[in-house]
Every structure is written in structure tokens, then in C-alpha cells.
Design a protein around this motif. Structure first.
Motif, short mmCIF file in Angstrom:
data_model
loop_
_atom_site.label_atom_id
_atom_site.label_comp_id
_atom_site.label_asym_id
_atom_site.label_seq_id
_atom_site.Cartn_x
_atom_site.Cartn_y
_atom_site.Cartn_z
N ARG A 85 -3.05 -7.37 -1.82
CA ARG A 85 -3.60 -6.51 -3.41
C ARG A 85 -2.58 -5.47 -3.61
O ARG A 85 -2.71 -4.44 -2.76
CB ARG A 85 -5.10 -6.55 -4.41
CG ARG A 85 -5.52 -7.38 -4.42
CD ARG A 85 -6.77 -7.60 -5.19
NE ARG A 85 -7.84 -8.49 -5.31
CZ ARG A 85 -7.63 -9.32 -5.08
NH1 ARG A 85 -8.02 -9.03 -3.23
NH2 ARG A 85 -8.11 -10.54 -5.19
N THR A 86 -2.14 -4.47 -4.88
CA THR A 86 -1.55 -3.46 -4.82
C THR A 86 -2.40 -2.11 -4.60
O THR A 86 -3.34 -2.57 -5.42
CB THR A 86 -0.78 -3.32 -6.28
OG1 THR A 86 0.54 -3.99 -6.07
CG2 THR A 86 0.14 -1.76 -5.51
N VAL A 87 -2.25 -1.16 -3.67
CA VAL A 87 -3.61 0.43 -3.73
C VAL A 87 -2.27 0.90 -3.44
O VAL A 87 -1.57 1.01 -2.97
CB VAL A 87 -4.00 -0.09 -2.26
CG1 VAL A 87 -5.06 1.49 -2.26
CG2 VAL A 87 -4.80 -1.26 -2.51
N ILE A 88 -2.43 1.65 -4.38
CA ILE A 88 -1.70 3.28 -4.90
C ILE A 88 -2.53 4.16 -4.00
O ILE A 88 -3.99 5.00 -4.57
CB ILE A 88 -0.83 3.34 -6.15
CG1 ILE A 88 0.23 2.25 -6.42
CG2 ILE A 88 -0.43 5.28 -6.00
CD1 ILE A 88 0.31 2.35 -7.41
N ARG A 128 0.94 -1.57 0.16
CA ARG A 128 -0.35 -0.07 -0.18
C ARG A 128 0.90 1.35 0.11
O ARG A 128 1.25 1.41 1.30
CB ARG A 128 -0.99 -0.27 0.85
CG ARG A 128 -1.47 0.89 1.00
CD ARG A 128 -2.93 1.19 2.63
NE ARG A 128 -3.77 2.26 2.52
CZ ARG A 128 -4.98 2.02 2.39
NH1 ARG A 128 -5.49 1.02 1.47
NH2 ARG A 128 -5.94 3.10 2.18
N LEU A 129 0.98 2.02 -1.06
CA LEU A 129 1.85 3.30 -1.42
C LEU A 129 0.75 4.29 -1.52
O LEU A 129 0.16 4.53 -1.99
CB LEU A 129 2.45 3.10 -2.82
CG LEU A 129 3.31 4.10 -3.25
CD1 LEU A 129 4.53 4.18 -2.10
CD2 LEU A 129 3.77 4.25 -4.42
N ALA A 130 1.64 5.34 -0.61
CA ALA A 130 0.22 6.65 -0.10
C ALA A 130 1.46 7.92 -0.95
O ALA A 130 2.58 7.89 -1.18
CB ALA A 130 0.61 7.06 1.30
N VAL A 131 0.64 7.90 -1.91
CA VAL A 131 1.62 9.58 -2.68
C VAL A 131 0.78 10.69 -1.74
O VAL A 131 -0.48 11.07 -2.15
CB VAL A 131 1.07 9.55 -3.75
CG1 VAL A 131 1.87 10.91 -5.11
CG2 VAL A 131 1.48 8.47 -4.69
N VAL A 132 1.72 11.19 -1.73
CA VAL A 132 1.24 12.52 -1.04
C VAL A 132 2.11 14.64 -1.65
O VAL A 132 3.14 13.63 -1.96
CB VAL A 132 1.81 12.68 0.75
CG1 VAL A 132 0.58 11.71 1.35
CG2 VAL A 132 2.35 12.65 1.09
N GLY A 133 1.40 15.03 -1.21
CA GLY A 133 2.18 16.66 -1.88
C GLY A 133 0.88 17.07 -0.83
O GLY A 133 -0.17 17.33 -0.93
N THR A 134 1.36 19.17 -1.57
CA THR A 134 0.72 19.48 -1.78
C THR A 134 -0.18 20.06 -2.73
O THR A 134 0.00 19.49 -3.94
CB THR A 134 1.42 21.45 -1.66
OG1 THR A 134 2.70 21.13 -2.38
CG2 THR A 134 2.42 21.33 -0.04
N ALA A 146 -0.14 3.52 5.35
CA ALA A 146 0.47 3.02 4.53
C ALA A 146 1.64 2.00 4.53
O ALA A 146 2.09 2.50 5.68
CB ALA A 146 1.18 4.04 3.01
N ASP A 147 1.54 1.50 3.75
CA ASP A 147 3.53 0.81 3.96
C ASP A 147 4.60 1.17 3.48
O ASP A 147 4.96 1.34 4.58
CB ASP A 147 3.56 -0.61 3.17
CG ASP A 147 2.23 -1.65 3.71
OD1 ASP A 147 2.21 -1.53 4.56
OD2 ASP A 147 1.56 -1.98 2.13
N ARG A 148 4.40 2.51 2.22
CA ARG A 148 5.42 3.89 2.38
C ARG A 148 4.93 5.02 2.12
O ARG A 148 3.02 4.39 1.36
CB ARG A 148 6.05 2.54 1.51
CG ARG A 148 7.25 2.05 0.77
CD ARG A 148 7.88 1.65 0.08
NE ARG A 148 7.67 1.05 -0.66
CZ ARG A 148 7.91 1.54 -1.96
NH1 ARG A 148 9.58 1.86 -2.29
NH2 ARG A 148 8.06 1.35 -2.97
N ILE A 149 5.45 5.24 1.49
CA ILE A 149 4.99 6.46 1.43
C ILE A 149 5.34 7.33 0.32
O ILE A 149 6.80 7.53 0.58
CB ILE A 149 4.64 8.80 3.02
CG1 ILE A 149 3.81 7.48 3.55
CG2 ILE A 149 4.44 9.20 2.21
CD1 ILE A 149 3.49 8.14 4.87
N ALA A 150 5.06 7.85 -0.59
CA ALA A 150 5.83 9.12 -1.80
C ALA A 150 5.61 10.29 -1.68
O ALA A 150 4.32 10.49 -2.07
CB ALA A 150 5.59 8.14 -3.70
N VAL A 151 6.68 10.97 -1.52
CA VAL A 151 5.88 12.16 -1.22
C VAL A 151 6.98 12.99 -2.50
O VAL A 151 7.50 13.22 -2.94
CB VAL A 151 7.19 13.36 -0.02
CG1 VAL A 151 6.39 14.56 0.10
CG2 VAL A 151 7.08 12.29 1.28
#
Length: 600
Positions: free
Chosen positions: A533-536, A377-383, A548-553
């Protein structure tokens, strides 16, 4: 950026018309044949009338009996003409309905076949106008104009040939007097095509302005752009009004000119015929017959003049409808072989040095490198504006990077056929749609063979407790028996994801319309259902990123950080600052005094 939609040229319109006529050539031949018989029957009435006059004038033999027989024959042929003409129009109208359906279906297929990355850049107001106003005008023309024009043309040709056979001199006289009609039509046609093209284009421009204003109403209000949008709408209205007035002036001149010109052949034949009869060159019956023929010619010519005007508008609309075939897209990828129709290297998603630009002038994503491991589970964050949603579109195959690659199992995501792509990746955004129909129909969009138990389980998984309150359960008509609010509609969209069962789900702020409590329950349910399953998740709530498992900033179109929540908070960089800011704000909101202040 939107681009003007293409308009088909005259040659393309003619080719499309020939194809539409050829697709139902039996009906076209039937219209011509039956109407030819009707026109032939119609010629007998005036000819028999002339025979009646000549018989009476001769005054020999059983005049009364001969006149009765001729009159009875005229009545029979008139009845036959009426029946045959009705039959021809019936065949023509049915042809028009079938052809109009083909035109609408062809436009719909072309619009649905457009890649999303192309469709998103089209002026949707113009596309809506082509699918509604233009398609309706073309359909009405095919429904009514084609049969009536064919009937009028065949009838006019029969009348002209008949009068030329009856007396060539009178026929030529009438045709010479018809030059005024031909001149009026020629004058009109030289000006009508650009005029009606301008009418159609200005209507599309107006639709685009109104649709754009309606879609961005909240932005217009927040930024105080009401006056500017009002000016844009008034300018579009003025343009559309000017184009329509120009077309109206052309029609006024055409009809005035043609009304006078249509009376000239009758007057000319009467004058010349009278002179010929006085000199004993023709009989009175021939003069009367020729006059009646040219008087009958007024009917089909008047019909043609009326439809010539309407055909110009229909022709412009037909060109716009057929122009949808020329919407520039992308080169389609080569068809996959049977053995490599899908990813060949598992479910690993890899983004390698991806650059992307919406306009080609400036990149909004810069050198993105990312590997999404199967099942994480990947989270994508940012302004706002950091490029999160753009990255989601690349991952879902809706857009293609200009340089670099986005692959799934080693296969470029954007090259996968839609049916294969959706078996692997599904993108859910906060822009959802509920179709008019039952809840069951809305859910079966994702899986047509889903059972009631599976649909109930999917709705339970996303926390759709409102199903229990519906009057007829899954058979409840959405939009008729009940109306779903934003949260219910979004939960219905999420339930489709559960039914589709892809191995990768991209949630682009998919729970943004839900209240925080419902959003948390929905996300927990999805996490349970999609385990393995993969969750973005494109997250705007940092609590979502925390789970989330990892976070992409993302920042300014670049991937600036990647790691777990604890790692990124400890690093104290972009994500750490965002987390501290969000966490302190949450603490303030939870304080009793501030809660009262917020509630006020």
C-alpha cells in the motif's frame, strides 16, 4: 483564520419555530384543546360565585339548597380545571422534550456536516457555546416555556372574552386599565432583543478566549504571554458583565412596572363596578364575577411577563443555534455517477502545480508537482513551517488547492464523497482522540463489523502491548477502567488505520507522541502490515525518512528535492545538510559523557 459565526434573522427564527411546532402539531393541538377545556372549566367557578351572591341577595325560595348546589358545582369545575391543566402541561412538557431533542440533533448534524477545511477556520469557542449554553437554553425554553405560555395565553383569552360577555362595560374598563402592562411590554421588547443578543455574543466571545488560551497554554507559557492572555480574558469578562447588567436593568424595570400595572384592572373594575351597582345598572354578583375574572387574569399575565423576559434570551440563543445553518462553506461538488463514484485510473496520486493559501493573501504552498506511485513509501521532510502538514491535508482531501490540482486515479481528491474518500486515503495526525467507551467500541469506529481477532491483530501490528494488561481486554472501558497515556492513545488511533485498510495512509508525525523505541517498532509494524500500500509519512525524525523509498524535501512552501536517501545525501543540498546535522547530533548524544550531561 476564524470568522464570526452567522446569527439567524427574525424571519429565519420564526420559520424554524414554525417547522418545530409543525413537526409535532398533534401535541400542540392537544395542548391548546385540553387547556381550552381547562380554561372553560375555570370560568365556571367565578360565574357560580356570582350566582351564589345574587341568590343570597335575592333571598327567595330554598336559598340554602341553591347555594349548596352552586357551591358543589364550583368545586366540581375547579377539580376538572386542575386535572385538565395538569394534562395540558404533561402533553406540553413531552412536546418540549421531543422538540429540544430535534433542535440539538439538528445543530449536531450541521456541525458534523461541515467540511473539515471549513470547520478548522471557525471560532471553536463560539461553536462550543452554541452547542452547550445556547442549545441548553433553547431546550429548557421548549421544555417549559412553550407549554406554560400556551396555557397562559389560552387562559387569558378565555378570561377576557368571558368578562366582555358578562358585561362589556366592565370588560372594556379592565382592558383600558391593562394598557400599562402593554406599554411595559412594548418598552421592554424594543430594547431586549439587542440586549440579549449582546449577552449571547459576549458569552461566546468569553468562551472563545478561554478555550483558545487553554488550547495554546504551552505556547502562552513558552512565549511569556500570560499577562496578555489575562488582559484578554479580563476584557472579555468585562464585556460579558456589562451586557448582563444591561439585560438585568431591563428586567428590573419590566417587573417593577408590570407589578403595578397588573393591579390596575382589578382596581378599575371595582371602582367602575361599584358605581354601576350603586346606580342599579349591574348586580353585585356580576361585579364580583368580573373582579374575580380580572384577578385571575393576573396569574396568566404574570406568567407571560416572566416568560417574555426569558424568551428574549432564548430567542437570541435560538437565532445563534439556527445561525449554524448559514455557516459559509464551499460549493459542493456535483454528485458522482454510479460508474465514476471513485477513482477511475487506479491509485496513483498526482499533485500538479498546486498553490494553497489559508487566508487568500499569501500562498503557503507554491507550485507543488508530485507523483506518488502506488505501493511506495514516501517521506516528506523539512523544517518547521515548510508546508509539510499543509501538503498532507491537500493529499487527504481536507483542503483544496486554489490553483492546480490534487487527484487520485484522475479524480480530484477533495471532490470524493467522505465514504469513498476514506476507502482510499486516511490521514493520521499526532492529534488523536479516544472516546469514552470500550476498546472494542473505539476500534469499531474504523470498521463496525471487525471481529475480535482482527482487532487483536490490529493492536499487535502497532505494538500495543498494553492490551494484555487491561482488566477486561477489549471490553475494558477507556476513561473508566483504565486511562491510556499519549503513546497508548496514538497506538489505538493507528490500529484504526489498520482496520480501515485504505490503500493510502498519510502519517502526519503520527508517532510524535511515542518514545523513539516505541515509534520505531510501530513504524516497522505498520510497514509490514501496509506492505503493498502507499504510505506517505510526514517525518520529523530523519531516521524515518531513511527507511522510505523516496524522500520529498519541503522548504518555504516549495518542493525543493525529491529522490532516495542516498541520492539526496550525495547531492549535499537541503536534505544532505539536514542529515549531517541530525546524524552528528545523534552521535554526540550517544557518547557516554554527553549521555550523562543530557540525563542531568
Amino acid at each position: 483564520m476564524s470568522r464570526p459565526l452567522p446569527v439567524a434573522g427574525p424571519a429565519e427564527v420564526r420559520a424554524a419555530a414554525i417547522r418545530d411546532l409543525g413537526a409535532d402539531r398533534g401535541a400542540v393541538a392537544g395542548v391548546v384543546l385540553v387547556n381550552g377545556l381547562a380554561s372553560a372549566a375555570g370560568l365556571m367557578g367565578p360565574w357560580l360565585l356570582g350566582r351564589v351572591i345574587d341568590t343570597i341577595q335575592a333571598g327567595s325560595g330554598d336559598v340554602l339548597g341553591a347555594v349548596d348546589r352552586l357551591a358543589f358545582g364550583a368545586v366540581l369545575f375547579t377539580v376538572a380545571q386542575t386535572v385538565l391543566a395538569w394534562w395540558a402541561l404533561k402533553i406540553g412538557y413531552r412536546f418540549g422534550e421531543r422538540t429540544a431533542a430535534r433542535v440539538r440533533e439538528r445543530l449536531l448534524k450541521r456541525a458534523l456536516a461541515l467540511p473539515p477545511r471549513v470547520a478548522d477556520r471557525l471560532p471553536f469557542g463560539d461553536l462550543i457555546a452554541r452547542g452547550s449554553t445556547d442549545a441548553s437554553l433553547v431546550a429548557a425554553t421548549l421544555r417549559f416555556a412553550v407549554p406554560e405560555v400556551l396555557v397562559a395565553v389560552v387562559h387569558a383569552l378565555f378570561l377576557i372574552v368571558a368578562v366582555l360577555v358578562l358585561n362589556p362595560l366592565l370588560g372594556l374598563c379592565g382592558l383600558v386599565c391593562s394598557i400599562g402592562v402593554a406599554a411595559a411590554v412594548r418598552w421592554y421588547l424594543r430594547r431586549a432583543r439587542p440586549a440579549y443578543a449582546a449577552v449571547a455574543a459576549s458569552g461566546a466571545e468569553l468562551a472563545d478566549v478561554i478555550a483558545g488560551t487553554a488550547k495554546g497554554a504551552r505556547t502562552v507559557e513558552l512565549l511569556g504571554l500570560e499577562h496578555r492572555r489575562t488582559q484578554a480574558t479580563e476584557a472579555a469578562l468585562t464585556h460579558a458583565r456589562s451586557a448582563r447588567l444591561w439585560a438585568l436593568w431591563l428586567r428590573t424595570v419590566l417587573f417593577s412596572w408590570s407589578d403595578v400595572s397588573l393591579a390596575l384592572p382589578v382596581a378599575g373594575v371595582l371602582l367602575v363596578g361599584g358605581a354601576l351597582y350603586t346606580n342599579g345598572l349591574v348586580s353585585l354578583g356580576i361585579v364580583v364575577t368580573a373582579t374575580v375574572y380580572f384577578r385571575q387574569l393576573v396569574g396568566p399575565l404574570d406568567t407571560l411577563m416572566l416568560w417574555i423576559e426569558q424568551l428574549q434570551g432564548a430567542g437570541a440563543s435560538y437565532a445563534r443555534v439556527e445561525g449554524a445553518a448559514g455557516i459559509p462553506g464551499e460549493e459542493p461538488p456535483p454528485p458522482p455517477n454510479a460508474q465514476d463514484a471513485g477513482p477511475a485510473d487506479g491509485d496513483r496520486i498526482e499533485v500538479s502545480d498546486a498553490h494553497y493559501s489559508y487566508t487568500g493573501a499569501r500562498d503557503v504552498l507554491h507550485g507543488i508537482d508530485l507523483v506518488v506511485r502506488p505501493g511506495e513509501r514516501l517521506a516528506v521532510v523539512g523544517t518547521s513551517g515548510a508546508g509539510k502538514s499543509t501538503l498532507a491535508r491537500l493529499l487527504a482531501g481536507l483542503d483544496r488547492p486554489h490553483t492546480g490540482s490534487v487527484t487520485i486515479g484522475g479524480t480530484p481528491v477533495a471532490d470524493l464523497p467522505p465514504d469513498h474518500l476514506r476507502e482510499h486515503v486516511v490521514l493520521i495526525t499526532q492529534e488523536h482522540h479516544v472516546f469514552h467507551g470500550t476498546v472494542r467500541d473505539n476500534l469499531r469506529i474504523a470498521r463496525p463489523n471487525a471481529t475480535d481477532e482482527e482487532m487483536h491483530a490490529a493492536l499487535d501490528a502497532v505494538g500495543a502491548a498494553w492490551l494484555a494488561g487491561l482488566p477486561r481486554g477489549l471490553d475494558t472501558e477507556v476513561g473508566h477502567d483504565t486511562h491510556l497515556d499519549g503513546a497508548g492513545a496514538q497506538q489505538l488511533s493507528l490500529a484504526r488505520v489498520v482496520l480501515a485498510d485504505p490503500h493510502t495512509v498519510i502519517l502526519d508525525e503520527a508517532t510524535a507522541q511515542l518514545d523513539p523505541g516505541t515509534a520505531r517498532r510501530t513504524e516497522r509494524s505498520l510497514a509490514a502490515v501496509l506492505r503493498g500500500r502507499t504510505v506517505i509519512a510526514i517525518a520529523h525524525r530523519l531516521q524515518t525518512a531513511h527507511d522510505a523509498d523516496r524522500i520529498a524535501v519541503m522548504e518555504a512552501g516549495e518542493l525543493v528535492e525529491l529522490g532516495t536517501h542516498d541520492e539526496l545525501v550525495s547531492a549535499g543540498r537541503v536534505y544532505g545538510r539536514l542529515w549531517r546535522s541530525w546524524h552528528s547530533g545523534s552521535e554526540n548524544r550517544r557518547r557516554p559523557g554527553n549521555r550523562d550531561q543530557v540525563s542531568r
